[in-house]
Design a protein around this motif. Structure first.
Motif, short mmCIF file in Angstrom:
data_model
loop_
_atom_site.label_atom_id
_atom_site.label_comp_id
_atom_site.label_asym_id
_atom_site.label_seq_id
_atom_site.Cartn_x
_atom_site.Cartn_y
_atom_site.Cartn_z
N ALA A 1 -20.85 -0.10 -0.94
CA ALA A 1 -20.45 -1.18 -1.83
C ALA A 1 -20.80 -2.53 -1.23
N PRO A 2 -21.22 -3.50 -2.09
CA PRO A 2 -21.61 -4.81 -1.56
C PRO A 2 -20.43 -5.65 -1.11
N GLY A 3 -19.21 -5.32 -1.54
CA GLY A 3 -18.03 -6.07 -1.15
C GLY A 3 -17.52 -5.68 0.22
N PRO A 4 -16.26 -6.03 0.51
CA PRO A 4 -15.68 -5.66 1.81
C PRO A 4 -15.69 -4.15 2.02
N VAL A 5 -15.91 -3.74 3.26
CA VAL A 5 -15.81 -2.32 3.59
C VAL A 5 -14.35 -1.88 3.53
N ILE A 6 -13.46 -2.73 4.06
CA ILE A 6 -12.01 -2.47 4.03
C ILE A 6 -11.32 -3.69 3.43
N LEU A 7 -10.35 -3.43 2.56
CA LEU A 7 -9.57 -4.51 1.98
C LEU A 7 -8.10 -4.12 2.01
N LEU A 8 -7.27 -4.95 2.65
CA LEU A 8 -5.83 -4.76 2.68
C LEU A 8 -5.18 -5.96 2.00
N THR B 1 -0.20 2.00 12.94
CA THR B 1 0.15 2.26 11.54
C THR B 1 -0.93 1.75 10.60
N LEU B 2 -1.43 0.54 10.86
CA LEU B 2 -2.49 -0.01 10.02
C LEU B 2 -3.76 0.84 10.09
N LEU C 1 -4.60 8.56 6.85
CA LEU C 1 -3.64 9.47 7.48
C LEU C 1 -2.20 9.13 7.16
N ARG C 2 -1.96 7.96 6.59
CA ARG C 2 -0.60 7.52 6.31
C ARG C 2 -0.60 6.68 5.03
N GLN C 3 0.46 6.80 4.26
CA GLN C 3 0.57 6.08 3.00
C GLN C 3 1.35 4.79 3.18
N ALA C 4 0.85 3.71 2.60
CA ALA C 4 1.58 2.44 2.61
C ALA C 4 2.76 2.52 1.66
N ASP C 5 3.86 1.85 2.00
CA ASP C 5 5.00 1.77 1.10
C ASP C 5 4.68 0.91 -0.12
N SER C 6 3.93 -0.15 0.12
CA SER C 6 3.52 -1.03 -0.97
C SER C 6 2.27 -1.78 -0.55
N GLY C 7 1.65 -2.45 -1.50
CA GLY C 7 0.39 -3.13 -1.23
C GLY C 7 -0.79 -2.23 -1.51
N THR C 8 -1.98 -2.75 -1.22
CA THR C 8 -3.22 -2.05 -1.54
C THR C 8 -4.07 -1.88 -0.30
N VAL C 9 -4.59 -0.66 -0.11
CA VAL C 9 -5.57 -0.37 0.94
C VAL C 9 -6.77 0.29 0.27
N THR C 10 -7.95 -0.30 0.44
CA THR C 10 -9.16 0.33 -0.07
C THR C 10 -10.22 0.37 1.03
#
Length: 320
Positions: free
Chosen positions: A16-23, A61-62, A69-78
């Motif tokens: 993808a042309p955007g960020p590789v990781i977005l938090l 954790t991040l 390997l772990r799920q965030a309680d809230s927010g977005t991880v892509t």
């Protein structure tokens, strides 16, 4: 040791042309402890991104949330525009992971180990040979893993994360417990990865290493990003004083404190340390008083900024 072989970059064109990781506003709680408290940042394609902070700051954790390997309680991880949780099997071939306690097939040779890992990802046997060369382990290819030195095992751990040609690599303290020479040798491998255009997320307790290798660093304190910028800009904008080291036998504390623009004077070992934000003026004054023979100048470093933000936790966590 021979010069490092260039790591061949075959970054996939469909990335993808955007960020590789977005938090975005990511949070994670364990019981009554907030491990990650609203963290937001992005990692760009081809970036060497450092994640720094004392134990308990939220780094692991991040990393685990980014790896799926772990799920965030809230927010977005892509990652590559996709949520890594629930475990996304399609993402796995695009990720390379080196952990602090990497597992090996210790009864196999280094070459056999890499061939086994390559086969698990569907990579060909030639990939193992290429990757051995990229981390300077060709000569140790027929050595059993249990016989490798600590530094060689660390390189094999990185090779295991690279053998399937991932686009995104997570390196968790890859130089931990290495002696200074082995650490610098591994720097060559990491610089080769960076030059090859790999996207790297990297944790370390060696702050000088982050300053030398990373394009940007985020320093975590109590689950939050305290600062995020390039090492150069963090140092340049820190406002931390320059330290002039004067041989203690040539100047008293009182004489040093009387120099205009000196903020503080301390004695360290055999030196008198003059702290100032005007090093040129103070150097001129010192020159007039005693000359500049054996006088040393030390500007602020990323480690100074780290310690200023986190106190003196770094030394205690390294001993733990």
């Amino acid at each position: 040791m021979s010069e490092p072989v260039s790591v061949q970059s075959t970054i996939r064109q469909e990335a993808a042309p955007g960020p590789v990781i977005l938090l975005e506003e990511v949070r994670k709680r364990y019981g009554d402890r907030q491990a990650v408290a609203g963290v937001s940042f992005e990692v760009r394609p081809g970036e060497f991104f450092g994640l720094l902070g004392p134990n308990g700051a939220g780094k692991t954790t991040l990393i685990e949330m980014m790896e799926g390997l772990r799920q965030a309680d809230s927010g977005t991880v892509t990652v590559f525009g996709r949520p890594p949780w629930p475990r996304d099997i399609a993402l796995l071939p695009r990720l390379g992971v080196q952990t602090q306690s990497s597992a090996f097939f210790v009864r196999q040779t280094a070459r056999e180990h890499l061939r086994t890992v390559a086969a698990l990802y569907g990579a060909d046997r030639a990939a193992a040979e290429r990757t051995l060369a990229s981390v300077q382990l060709t000569e140790q290819g027929d050595t059993r893993v249990e016989k490798l030195s600590g530094g060689q095992r660390q390189r094999l751990a990185i090779a295991s994360a690279l053998v399937h040609d991932p686009e995104l690599i997570f390196l968790d303290e890859p130089t931990a417990a290495l002696d200074p020479q082995a650490r610098r040798e591994l720097w060559k491998v990491l610089r080769a990865l960076k030059s090859a255009g790999r996207t790297i997320v990297y944790t370390t307790h060696h702050i000088d290493e982050a300053e030398a290798l990373c394009d940007r660093v985020a320093i975590l304190v109590d689950g939050r990003v305290a600062v995020l910028d390039t090492p150069h800009h963090l140092v340049a904008s820190s406002g931390l004083p320059t330290r002039l080291l004067v041989p203690a036998e040539r100047m008293t504390v009182e004489e040093g404190a009387a120099i205009p623009d000196v903020r503080r004077v301390t004695a360290e070992g055999g030196s008198l340390v003059l702290e100032t934000s005007e090093p040129g003026r103070v150097l001129s004054a010192v020159d007039r008083l005693i000359g500049l023979h054996d006088v040393q100048t030390r500007t602020a470093t990323l480690e100074d900024i780290y310690l200023d933000l986190t106190g003196h936790l770094q030394s205690s966590e390294q001993q733990s």
